[in-house]
Design a protein around this motif. Sequence first.
Motif, PDB file in Angstrom:
ATOM      1  N   ARG A   5      29.028  69.885  42.367  1.00 21.79           N
ATOM      2  CA  ARG A   5      27.686  70.488  42.361  1.00 21.79           C
ATOM      3  C   ARG A   5      27.237  70.884  40.958  1.00 21.79           C
ATOM      4  NH1 ARG A   5      25.839  73.398  47.355  1.00 21.79           N
ATOM      5  NH2 ARG A   5      25.018  74.841  45.835  1.00 21.79           N
ATOM      6  N   THR A   6      28.158  71.380  40.145  1.00 20.24           N
ATOM      7  CA  THR A   6      27.806  71.792  38.789  1.00 20.24           C
ATOM      8  C   THR A   6      27.365  70.600  37.960  1.00 20.24           C
ATOM      9  OG1 THR A   6      29.380  73.615  38.926  1.00 20.24           O
ATOM     10  CG2 THR A   6      28.648  72.980  36.727  1.00 20.24           C
ATOM     11  N   LEU A   9      23.990  69.375  39.094  1.00 22.56           N
ATOM     12  CA  LEU A   9      22.904  70.216  38.601  1.00 22.56           C
ATOM     13  C   LEU A   9      22.622  69.939  37.126  1.00 22.56           C
ATOM     14  CD1 LEU A   9      20.871  72.389  39.316  1.00 22.56           C
ATOM     15  CD2 LEU A   9      22.597  74.098  38.744  1.00 22.56           C
ATOM     16  N   GLN A  10      23.658  69.761  36.334  1.00 24.66           N
ATOM     17  CA  GLN A  10      23.470  69.458  34.909  1.00 24.66           C
ATOM     18  C   GLN A  10      22.767  68.107  34.725  1.00 24.66           C
ATOM     19  OE1 GLN A  10      27.470  69.782  33.392  1.00 24.66           O
ATOM     20  NE2 GLN A  10      27.214  71.937  32.862  1.00 24.66           N
ATOM     21  N   SER A  12      20.879  66.578  36.958  1.00 26.30           N
ATOM     22  CA  SER A  12      19.515  66.743  37.476  1.00 26.30           C
ATOM     23  C   SER A  12      18.632  67.445  36.451  1.00 26.30           C
ATOM     24  CB  SER A  12      19.532  67.554  38.774  1.00 26.30           C
ATOM     25  OG  SER A  12      20.246  66.882  39.765  1.00 26.30           O
ATOM     26  N   ARG A  13      19.186  68.451  35.786  1.00 26.93           N
ATOM     27  CA  ARG A  13      18.419  69.199  34.789  1.00 26.93           C
ATOM     28  C   ARG A  13      17.999  68.283  33.626  1.00 26.93           C
ATOM     29  NH1 ARG A  13      21.323  73.763  34.577  1.00 26.93           N
ATOM     30  NH2 ARG A  13      19.981  74.717  36.115  1.00 26.93           N
ATOM     31  N   LEU A  93      19.916  62.544  43.760  1.00 31.75           N
ATOM     32  CA  LEU A  93      19.607  63.827  43.121  1.00 31.75           C
ATOM     33  C   LEU A  93      18.109  64.136  43.096  1.00 31.75           C
ATOM     34  CD1 LEU A  93      22.061  63.743  40.066  1.00 31.75           C
ATOM     35  CD2 LEU A  93      22.382  64.816  42.307  1.00 31.75           C
ATOM     36  N   THR A  96      16.977  67.669  44.160  1.00 29.72           N
ATOM     37  CA  THR A  96      17.331  68.700  43.173  1.00 29.72           C
ATOM     38  C   THR A  96      16.434  68.587  41.949  1.00 29.72           C
ATOM     39  OG1 THR A  96      19.621  68.619  43.934  1.00 29.72           O
ATOM     40  CG2 THR A  96      19.225  69.656  41.800  1.00 29.72           C
ATOM     41  N   ASP A  99      13.077  70.041  42.758  1.00 33.22           N
ATOM     42  CA  ASP A  99      13.110  71.510  42.754  1.00 33.22           C
ATOM     43  C   ASP A  99      13.077  72.050  41.327  1.00 33.22           C
ATOM     44  OD1 ASP A  99      13.256  71.497  45.530  1.00 33.22           O
ATOM     45  OD2 ASP A  99      15.421  71.881  45.596  1.00 33.22           O
ATOM     46  N   LEU A 100      13.814  71.416  40.437  1.00 33.11           N
ATOM     47  CA  LEU A 100      13.824  71.842  39.037  1.00 33.11           C
ATOM     48  C   LEU A 100      12.457  71.629  38.389  1.00 33.11           C
ATOM     49  CD1 LEU A 100      17.333  70.463  38.028  1.00 33.11           C
ATOM     50  CD2 LEU A 100      16.669  72.881  38.166  1.00 33.11           C
ATOM     51  N   SER A 162      18.014  84.551  38.828  1.00 33.89           N
ATOM     52  CA  SER A 162      19.448  84.809  38.960  1.00 33.89           C
ATOM     53  C   SER A 162      19.738  86.255  39.361  1.00 33.89           C
ATOM     54  CB  SER A 162      20.166  84.488  37.644  1.00 33.89           C
ATOM     55  OG  SER A 162      19.684  85.333  36.618  1.00 33.89           O
TER      56      SER A 162
END
Length: 185
Positions: A5-6, A9-10, A12-13, A93, A96, A99-100, A162
């Motif tokens: 997942r990490t 996310l990276q 996807s970012r 992805l 995700t 969403d970003l 966060s």
Amino acid sequence: MSINRTDALQISRRYATAAFSLAVEAKKTAVMVEEMHTLAAAMRANTNLHDALSSPIVTHAQKATVLAGLLKKAHPLTQRTADVIARGGRADLIPTIADLLQAMLAAELGQVEATITSAHALTPASQKQLMGALAKATGKTVQLKLKNDPAVLGGVCIELGSLRLDATLAGALSNMRAQLLATTH
């Protein structure tokens, strides 16, 4: 090969940041973000589509073709973005990334989303009061995302980026239990 997942996310970012930069340059951020959000919603709603775009058996080119068919009326920037994502082997992805992109657009517009979880539906007056207090604290326009969860028993839990403020009865009981257990050992 699956990724954790990490890493997802990276990755996807990186795609979202690049796509958002191009959209800002083209002055088409709202259009592209909305179209990517619609595509992500379709993937979430249609398990066959999600499975096909996530399958290692389906080639990257085939995934790009599927996305091109879905996005034939979309802005060319959205079409190119989806094509690059698919040909890069990351079609799974897209939700995700969407969403970003949505979060990046909100940040650019000075907006922030707060998730409010309560045992029962909040009254409009309570919603307005919470929105006002959060807007004052953040200096941004706040969009509320309301969730009802009877397990919280009472109070509210506020998630803003966060940050998390748990003012629920269930949270208080959990903290009390943890403190009692810590003092007995």
